[in-house]
Motif scaffolding. Structure first.
Motif, PDB file in Angstrom:
ATOM      1  N   ASP A  96       4.206 -15.957  -5.693  1.00  0.00           N
ATOM      2  CA  ASP A  96       4.403 -16.215  -7.122  1.00  0.00           C
ATOM      3  C   ASP A  96       4.784 -14.947  -7.876  1.00  0.00           C
ATOM      4  O   ASP A  96       5.689 -14.958  -8.720  1.00  0.00           O
ATOM      5  N   VAL A  97       4.101 -13.864  -7.595  1.00  0.00           N
ATOM      6  CA  VAL A  97       4.394 -12.614  -8.295  1.00  0.00           C
ATOM      7  C   VAL A  97       5.768 -12.086  -7.900  1.00  0.00           C
ATOM      8  O   VAL A  97       6.517 -11.588  -8.752  1.00  0.00           O
ATOM      9  N   ARG A  99       8.353 -13.879  -7.053  1.00  0.00           N
ATOM     10  CA  ARG A  99       9.327 -14.732  -7.741  1.00  0.00           C
ATOM     11  C   ARG A  99       9.409 -14.352  -9.226  1.00  0.00           C
ATOM     12  O   ARG A  99      10.496 -14.265  -9.801  1.00  0.00           O
ATOM     13  N   LEU A 100       8.258 -14.115  -9.853  1.00  0.00           N
ATOM     14  CA  LEU A 100       8.228 -13.711 -11.251  1.00  0.00           C
ATOM     15  C   LEU A 100       8.909 -12.356 -11.448  1.00  0.00           C
ATOM     16  O   LEU A 100       9.707 -12.182 -12.373  1.00  0.00           O
ATOM     17  N   LEU A 104      12.128 -11.594 -13.821  1.00  0.00           N
ATOM     18  CA  LEU A 104      12.077 -10.608 -14.902  1.00  0.00           C
ATOM     19  C   LEU A 104      13.158  -9.543 -14.736  1.00  0.00           C
ATOM     20  O   LEU A 104      13.823  -9.162 -15.706  1.00  0.00           O
TER      21      LEU A 104
END
Length: 133
Positions: A96-97, A99-100, A104
């Protein structure tokens, strides 16, 4: 019994993968526990309005991942050790991180801006949770 009441079909990939992620996230959050019974494949497919083969594939992937145990003609149960659950939690967080962070960077956000935004949103969510009775 594992409840799929909060499951929402999304656009984040195949439905079988969304079911897999739902169970993984539940295990990581502690809302799904070792020993919990899962709905039958037919019941879940009817509840979600999806093909039974889709649920079958999700359950097979959960079995292969060592998260549930199923037996022919019997019910399926969560059967994940604490170590396996912690491993799933770590895998989800990294995925998840990552992908985030990619999203960004694609929008031109700097590391400092991203950290500030995350901190602000974290604080806002904590405040909302504290204000809820």
């Amino acid at each position: 019994m594992v409840s799929f009441d909060s499951f929402v079909l999304g656009a984040e990939g195949p439905i079988y993968h969304q079911i897999l992620r739902f169970v993984q996230r539940g295990l990581a959050a502690g809302t799904i526990q070792n020993g919990d019974e899962l709905p039958s494949r037919r019941v879940l497919s009817a509840r979600l309005g999806v093909n039974p083969n889709t649920v079958q594939k999700a359950y097979r992937l959960l079995e292969e991942a060592g998260l549930i145990a199923s037996h022919a003609g019997a019910k399926s149960y969560v059967s994940a050790s604490p170590e396996r659950i912690e491993s799933v939690r770590a895998e989800l967080l990294v995925s998840d991180v990552r992908r985030l962070a990619a999203a960004l960077r694609q929008t031109g956000v700097s590391r400092e801006e991203a950290q500030a935004l995350l901190g602000r949103l974290w604080d806002e969510d904590e405040k909302k949770e504290a204000d809820c009775p």
